[in-house]
Design an enzyme around this catalytic site. Structure first.
Site, PDB file in Angstrom:
ATOM      1  N   ASP A   8       1.071  -1.232   0.120  1.00 33.23           N
ATOM      2  CA  ASP A   8      -0.130   0.306  -0.044  1.00 33.23           C
ATOM      3  C   ASP A   8       1.029   1.300  -0.056  1.00 33.23           C
ATOM      4  O   ASP A   8       1.265   1.475   1.165  1.00 33.23           O
ATOM      5  CB  ASP A   8      -0.775   0.047   0.988  1.00 33.23           C
ATOM      6  CG  ASP A   8      -2.203   0.814   1.095  1.00 33.23           C
ATOM      7  OD1 ASP A   8      -1.931   2.056   0.614  1.00 33.23           O
ATOM      8  OD2 ASP A   8      -3.073   0.422   1.408  1.00 33.23           O
ATOM      9  N   HIS A  18      -8.833  -1.531  -9.012  1.00 32.88           N
ATOM     10  CA  HIS A  18      -8.740  -0.519  -8.028  1.00 32.88           C
ATOM     11  C   HIS A  18      -7.623   0.303  -8.603  1.00 32.88           C
ATOM     12  O   HIS A  18      -7.978   1.469  -8.446  1.00 32.88           O
ATOM     13  CB  HIS A  18      -8.313  -0.946  -6.618  1.00 32.88           C
ATOM     14  CG  HIS A  18      -8.330   0.226  -5.733  1.00 32.88           C
ATOM     15  ND1 HIS A  18      -9.196   0.716  -4.896  1.00 32.88           N
ATOM     16  CD2 HIS A  18      -6.968   0.735  -5.155  1.00 32.88           C
ATOM     17  CE1 HIS A  18      -8.777   1.704  -3.972  1.00 32.88           C
ATOM     18  NE2 HIS A  18      -7.470   1.725  -4.198  1.00 32.88           N
TER      19      HIS A  18
END
Length: 382
Positions: free
Chosen positions: A209, A297
């Site tokens: 992330d 995403h």
């Protein structure tokens, strides 16, 4: 092994794991022994607040405060005094000069960094010199926001190598705000897995992330304010996102990769071979379908869909119980409209939506840094 070597080895073990090792010292008593180098503290003073620029540490504490309503002149005076108090407390904690014995002497190893931001409501009430685009986010489809967990006149983020100094410092800062008539609105702690320097941490879904963060040149264009009164300032967008970790983990790995647009193992985009390869949203399979699915995403958040605009992501995980775990999305950008455009696309058709629930939101203008002798917010009054 002789006695001196045993003593030297014991000293190294006592120094503890995670401490860097310096060059070999050549002397009659320590020949060939590598001595530990103590970690250096994160500088507090500088053009930009270290809570945005310093490497992410494993622990974070977010705090938001509401300030007492007041006439504009009185409110400005009180805010100016409060920002001076916060500047002093944060500088002392970072520098190891805090009067509180619980913080004294541990600054270098604690690696404390911080940021202080002004919420749009306070800026509007007091007519403060903040960027013109500073505003709360609009409502997005699927939001389940708890007002008690978001917003705030002042938003602070503290980061450190462990939780201890954050708890003590949060206590001090909350006391300083209360002394000026303010009150804590919400608080949220978070954490990161310990990862080697220069590598990307993983979130609770297991994926890396923060891979596609902007480089220095892009950050000057999209993250930091332009030359002028807002230079070296930026805008924080905070979202508390509950994650259905069990349901997502039940998907086959290939399905998770398709939803994310990256591979779980190495973090590479489905169109690349290495983590930092730029995702190519136009590459197609032989049957004409996109390699990065239309609902992936990574595809929907691609800068290519937004004129190249990028945001700086510095997220943390949180765990508030078995049914409330997820991501503290903390992102920095010149204009919060950048996030609005991204989130609008994601809210419409992100494949991760069935596994995510946005439960809190906040926006704050992160003040430029401060040099020694000054106070945070010196440019707010003009």
């Amino acid at each position: 092994m002789d006695r001196r070597a045993l003593l030297a080895g014991g000293a190294l073990l006592a120094a503890g794991a995670g401490v860097g090792v310096g060059a070999l010292v050549r002397g009659p008593e320590t020949a060939g022994v590598a001595l530990p180098v103590p970690p250096s503290a994160v500088p507090f003073h500088g053009p930009r607040q270290a809570g945005v620029t310093a490497p992410q540490e494993p622990a974070t504490q977010l705090l938001a405060y509401d300030l007492a309503p007041a006439a504009t002149s009185d409110g400005r005076t009180a805010l100016r005094a409060l920002l001076a108090d916060l500047t002093r407390l944060l500088a002392e904690a970072v520098g190891g000069t805090a009067a509180d014995a619980r913080l004294a002497g541990g600054a270098p190893a604690s690696r404390i960094s911080s940021l202080v931001g002004i919420g749009p409501g306070l800026a509007g009430r007091l007519g403060l010199g903040v960027p013109a685009g500073l505003a709360d986010l609009p409502a997005f489809p699927g939001d389940r926001l708890d007002p008690a967990r978001g917003g705030g006149d002042l938003v602070l983020q503290l980061c450190a190598a462990d939780r201890w100094p954050l708890s003590v410092l949060a206590e001090q800062l909350t006391g300083a705000v209360a002394a000026k008539g303010g009150a804590l609105r919400w608080a949220q702690s978070g954490f990161l897995p310990r990862t080697p320097t220069g590598t990307t941490p993983r979130n609770l879904f297991g994926y890396k992330d923060g891979t596609a963060n902007p480089g220095e040149g892009d950050a000057e264009q999209w993250v930091w304010g332009p030359p002028g009164p807002h230079e070296h300032g930026t805008v924080l967008v905070y979202r508390r996102i509950r994650m259905d970790i069990g349901a997502f983990a039940a998907l086959p790995e290939a399905g998770r990769d398709q939803a994310m647009g990256r591979r779980l193992g190495d973090g590479a985009p489905l169109t690349g071979t290495a983590e930092h390869d730029e995702p190519d949203i136009y590459t197609k399979n032989p049957d004409g379908s996109y390699v990065l699915p239309a609902t992936a995403h990574v595809r929907l958040s691609s800068p290519r869909l937004d004129g190249g605009a990028r945001i700086l992501r510095r997220g943390y995980s949180y765990d508030d119980g078995p049914t409330d775990r997820g991501l503290l999305f903390c992102a920095f950008m010149r204009d919060p409209a950048q996030f609005t455009r991204i989130q609008s696309r994601l809210a419409a058709k992100d494949a991760l939506n069935p596994f995510l629930e946005h439960t809190a939101s906040a926006v704050a203008y992160v003040l430029p840094g401060v040099e020694e002798g000054g106070a945070l917010g010196d440019r707010l009054w003009s």
